[in-house]
Every structure is written in structure tokens, then in C-alpha cells.
Design a protein around this motif. Structure first.
Motif, PDB file in Angstrom:
ATOM      1  N   HIS A 187       1.566   5.445 -10.996  1.00 45.35           N
ATOM      2  CA  HIS A 187       1.648   4.867  -9.652  1.00 45.35           C
ATOM      3  C   HIS A 187       0.900   5.743  -8.651  1.00 45.35           C
ATOM      4  O   HIS A 187       0.203   5.238  -7.767  1.00 45.35           O
ATOM      5  N   LYS A 192      -3.817  -1.253  -2.962  1.00 46.39           N
ATOM      6  CA  LYS A 192      -2.465  -1.679  -2.546  1.00 46.39           C
ATOM      7  C   LYS A 192      -2.330  -1.330  -1.066  1.00 46.39           C
ATOM      8  O   LYS A 192      -1.835  -0.250  -0.703  1.00 46.39           O
ATOM      9  N   LEU A 242      -0.793 -12.264   1.093  1.00 46.26           N
ATOM     10  CA  LEU A 242       0.247 -12.602   0.111  1.00 46.26           C
ATOM     11  C   LEU A 242       1.476 -13.213   0.784  1.00 46.26           C
ATOM     12  O   LEU A 242       2.113 -14.120   0.246  1.00 46.26           O
ATOM     13  N   GLY A 277       3.605  -9.473  -5.107  1.00 48.03           N
ATOM     14  CA  GLY A 277       4.408  -8.545  -5.900  1.00 48.03           C
ATOM     15  C   GLY A 277       4.305  -8.666  -7.411  1.00 48.03           C
ATOM     16  O   GLY A 277       4.922  -7.895  -8.120  1.00 48.03           O
ATOM     17  N   GLY A 309      -1.559  -3.947 -11.972  1.00 42.92           N
ATOM     18  CA  GLY A 309      -0.129  -3.638 -12.009  1.00 42.92           C
ATOM     19  C   GLY A 309       0.188  -2.597 -13.070  1.00 42.92           C
ATOM     20  O   GLY A 309      -0.376  -2.610 -14.168  1.00 42.92           O
ATOM     21  N   ILE A 310       1.098  -1.698 -12.736  1.00 46.68           N
ATOM     22  CA  ILE A 310       1.539  -0.699 -13.723  1.00 46.68           C
ATOM     23  C   ILE A 310       2.386  -1.410 -14.785  1.00 46.68           C
ATOM     24  O   ILE A 310       2.331  -1.077 -15.968  1.00 46.68           O
TER      25      ILE A 310
END
Ligand SMILES: Cc1ncc(COP(=O)(O)O)c(C=O)c1O
Length: 289
Positions: A50, A151, A158, A188, A210-211
Motif C-alpha cells: 500500500h 489514488k 467515482l 472502492g 488494487g492491492i
């Protein structure tokens, strides 16, 4: 009663007393980036990944946080340690680093690191029922305007999509297309579809990397399921065997309906279930429970 603490520009302060200027560019312009990891049983999961993504976002928007990645990691762990005693049974935290450009174009940056309990009760039922997704008219902003791999604090693109979906069905989530009509993601989450035992997900040109998405790649390899990054359209999603989304707080959750069309034979589908079990084993937490 003990209060949760947050890190704000070099100091640890009670969350309720944490302050950022009304002139901060994060507030006035949405000029900043952030990242959010989570814990399992109070232990951070993929915090380093992250933070790597956070520093990639920072480099893209040319913000110097004034902290090295190692310092950001150390302080994030300190914030977690300070707040760990406040975790109740079966609770876990989000750990968020929020960095804005500060008061001026040249900074110095505003850095906030905080913990927040994940509201499991708000989304637990969707492991069983699956989500309803609605394809909205708001398109995911293209990389020519603002790269979705960053991010950024401003999530308005969104949020507008999500409002559109909820206007039709308050429990539905939005699914966004890119300007060419390819499926991208929603607020998300990243999307996966399974067709003939191959998992397909949009390439990173039009989505956040995305992780959890990366974790799905690892888990799929463990069970011999190929993952392909490719463009695809709504037609393909409607005809998929299984569809699920991936997201830090939820790990992965099934999708049962897209627009008005039921997806697959059962919800959750067998591969969705298998991946969820595998993830639960990996972190020692029954994610669905
Ligand atoms: C637009 C977008 N896509 C995908 C994701 C999922 O990323 P991750 O798995 O790292 O939570 C997020 C997470 O916030 C997101 O904002």
C-alpha cells in the motif's frame, strides 16, 4: 475512556482534536493522494505494498511528503500500536495515510495517518447475497485527464457514479465504463469475471492497481486458475460464469446481478468461494463470518 490517536504533521493527537487548515489544498482543491490498508486480527496486511502505491501516487502528482517510505511505515505502525488496545473482539482497522500538498503549491505537505474500525456490519450480508451492480452513464476518467492508477483525494468521478447507481437502487453499487465502453471499476473496488475457468479483469490503463486485485492474482495461481488482464464489455460480464469484486475492506465479494441480469448459476460461485476460503486461510480470519 481512551481515545483513538492520529498522526498530524509530526504529532500524535486525539482524533477528535486533530486539525487541518481550512486553506489546505487537500480541502480547497482535492489536491492530494492517500492510501488505505487494513488489519486482520489487528495485524497489518500488505502495508508495504500500500505504501509503495502511495509513493507512486505522490510521485505522479509531484508531492513531497517530507517523510521517507520507511518513516511513513514506522509512523503508520506506531499509530496502529497506539490504537490497538481500542480494538474490540472481531474488529479490525483501516490504516490510512492522507497526504495533501499543504497550504501552497510548493508545500510543505500535510500528512495525516489514522486508524478507523472497518464497519463489517454494513457489508457482511453481501458475501451471501452478492451485490447488484448498475452500469452508470458517468465514465471513469481517462488517463489523458487524470491517471486512475493514482489514488487521489478527489474521488468525485467515482462518487458521482455511485450517486447515479443509488438513485436507481439504494443498495446497488456503480460499475463504470471507460470512454470506449470497456468495463473498468467502481468506487472502492476492482472487478473480476470468470468465464470457462479463466479469470478476466480490466488492465491497469483504466483502473487503480488494487492491492486486493494483486492478491487475487496470487490466490488464483495457487488453485491453477489463469488470470488475464484484458478489455471487455458489459456483454461479457452478463454472460460470465461468476463475477466478483475485490476491495481492501471486503477482500472479495460476489456480484449477483448486473443491471437486471442474474449472473451465474449460484451466488457465490464455486471459484469465488474457493478464493475466499483460501484468503481466509492465508490471514487466519474467517472473512465471511
Ligand atoms: C477506484 C478504486 N478501484 C479499486 C480499489 C480497490 O483497491 P484495493 O484492493 O487496494 O483496496 C479502490 C480502493 O479504494 C478504488 O478506490
Amino acid at each position: 475512556m481512551a481515545k483513538r490517536l492520529a498522526y498530524v504533521n509530526g504529532a500524535m493527537v486525539p482524533e477528535s482534536e486533530a486539525k487541518v487548515s481550512i486553506f489546505d489544498r487537500g480541502f480547497t482543491l482535492g489536491d492530494g493522494v492517500f492510501d488505505t490498508a487494513r488489519t486482520f486480527n489487528g495485524r497489518p496486511f500488505k502495508l508495504r505494498e500500500h505504501l509503495e502505491r502511495l509513493y507512486d501516487s505522490l510521485r505522479y502528482v509531484q508531492i513531497d511528503p517530507g517523510l521517507s517510505p520507511e518513516e511513513m511505515e514506522r509512523i503508520s505502525l506506531e499509530v496502529l500500536e497506539a490504537n490497538r488496545p481500542l480494538l474490540g473482539p472481531n474488529e479490525d482497522y483501516w490504516i490510512t495515510q492522507q497526504v495533501s500538498r499543504g497550504l501552497a503549491l510548493k508545500g510543505p505537505a500535510t500528512v495525516v495517518i489514522r486508524c478507523e474500525p472497518i464497519p463489517f456490519a454494513e457489508f457482511a450480508k453481501f458475501y451471501k447475497t452478492g451485490y447488484r451492480l448498475i452500469v452508470v452513464s458517468t465514465r471513469r476518467e481517462p488517463p489523458q485527464c487524470l491517471d486512475p492508477k493514482a489514488k487521489t483525494i478527489s474521488r468525485l468521478n467515482l462518487v458521482l457514479a455511485e450517486l447515479e447507481a443509488k438513485m436507481v437502487d439504494p443498495e446497488a453499487r456503480s460499475l463504470m465504463l471507460d470512454l470506449e465502453g470497456n468495463v473498468t471499476e467502481g468506487q472502492g473496488y476492482n472487478l473480476f469475471m470468470l468465464k470457462d475457468r479463466v479469470l478476466v479483469t480490466p488492465g491497469s490503463r483504466s483502473v487503480l492497481k488494487g492491492i486486493s486485485r494483486a492478491t487475487i492474482f496470487e490466490l488464483a495461481a495457487d488453485i491453477g486458475i489463469e488470470v488475464v488482464e484484458s478489455d471487455f464489455q458489459l456483454f461479457d460480464v452478463l454472460n460470465a460464469d461468476e463475477v466478483f469484486l475485490s476491495q481492501t475492506s471486503r477482500c472479495l465479494q460476489p456480484v449477483s446481478v448486473v443491471n437486471n441480469t442474474r449472473i451465474g448459476k449460484t451466488v457465490p460461485g464455486p471459484i469465488t468461494n474457493q478464493l475466499l476460503r483460501l484468503w481466509s486461510d492465508k490471514v487466519g480470519v474467517d472473512i465471511v463470518e
